[in-house]
Design an enzyme around this catalytic site. Sequence first.
Site, PDB file in Angstrom:
ATOM      1  N   HIS A  34       0.866  -1.217   0.032  1.00 16.89           N
ATOM      2  CA  HIS A  34       0.010   0.146  -0.097  1.00 16.89           C
ATOM      3  C   HIS A  34       0.924   1.385  -0.054  1.00 16.89           C
ATOM      4  O   HIS A  34       2.233   1.052  -0.176  1.00 16.89           O
ATOM      5  CB  HIS A  34      -1.122  -0.151   1.155  1.00 16.89           C
ATOM      6  CG  HIS A  34      -0.144  -0.287   2.516  1.00 16.89           C
ATOM      7  ND1 HIS A  34       0.692   0.655   3.047  1.00 16.89           N
ATOM      8  CD2 HIS A  34      -0.387  -1.420   3.225  1.00 16.89           C
ATOM      9  CE1 HIS A  34       1.104   0.250   4.247  1.00 16.89           C
ATOM     10  NE2 HIS A  34       0.396  -1.086   4.362  1.00 16.89           N
ATOM     11  N   HIS A  37       4.025   1.180   2.184  1.00 15.40           N
ATOM     12  CA  HIS A  37       5.413   0.721   1.856  1.00 15.40           C
ATOM     13  C   HIS A  37       5.950   1.589   0.868  1.00 15.40           C
ATOM     14  O   HIS A  37       7.193   1.416   0.658  1.00 15.40           O
ATOM     15  CB  HIS A  37       4.983  -0.756   1.130  1.00 15.40           C
ATOM     16  CG  HIS A  37       4.369  -1.603   1.889  1.00 15.40           C
ATOM     17  ND1 HIS A  37       3.041  -1.931   1.966  1.00 15.40           N
ATOM     18  CD2 HIS A  37       4.837  -2.236   2.968  1.00 15.40           C
ATOM     19  CE1 HIS A  37       2.729  -3.160   2.765  1.00 15.40           C
ATOM     20  NE2 HIS A  37       3.950  -3.189   3.626  1.00 15.40           N
TER      21      HIS A  37
END
Length: 282
Positions: A34, A37
């Site tokens: 997502h 990250h």
Amino acid sequence: MRTARNTADLRQSLVAWRGAGETVALVPTMGALHAGHLSLARIARARCERVVASLFVNPAQFSPGEDLAAYPRDEAGDSRLFAEAGVDVLFAPGADDIYPPGFATRVSVSGLTECLCGPLRPGHFDGVATVVSKLLVLIQPDVAVFGEKDYQQLLVIRRLAADLGLAAEIVGAPTVREEDGLALSSRNAYLGAQERTAAPALHRTIAGIADALVGGDAEAAPLCEAGRADLLAAGFSGVDYLELRHAETLAPLARADAPSRVFTAAHLGRARLIDNVPVAAV
Ligand code: PAF
């Protein structure tokens, strides 16, 4: 972006980069990427000439009865996102490569792991510490980037890197949130529509407590007790903890009269959500 499936393959890139005098950053992940990250990958990109992202759903950090089998997996999608974020090599090893037959070593960090998520997730931090140690020893990055959402994990990794004399600088990255405050997490995928509506109460509650604690005079205990009640009223089925703790040692604090953060873990439907925020210094 190249994908390395085993350590021998990864070493080829590492040897070439080191030979050219290039710096290397590591972004360890379990995939199901997502925007949080990707923010880690961007920080890594800005800090070093080369970036390795690892994708390994580490069985050793799931306690018995946790969601190892159900953990979201999408290597093709993750690969695309990492490539767009400027990752040079995606290290996606098999379990046998990380834990070869006969593997018998465990890295265990005491103290920091004995509170908050530690007692509630037996073996979890040993699993994290072992796999992260392995990655840090194998890759020997100049920098490794971890999210502050998993703040206890970040402190554990800082401790093990210092204790084992690993050269990597462990960088903490700010939590990325939805507009309504919900911290991004791969496990948000477990939330149904109604639960998703209730979920922002977690951040709202700890942010409100953190605000009330600024200045160091207010007592944390009654605020945390009221916060627990607010979460249950919002639809959470249980609150594992809601506590004020020292930001470096995780020692419990009665008031925010030292660098401190408010930490919580609570259950909403199938999801166990964690979050934490700092109490602003005055
Ligand atoms: O934070 C995570 O995703 C994992 O705990 C980590 C650091 C990649 C180790 O498996």
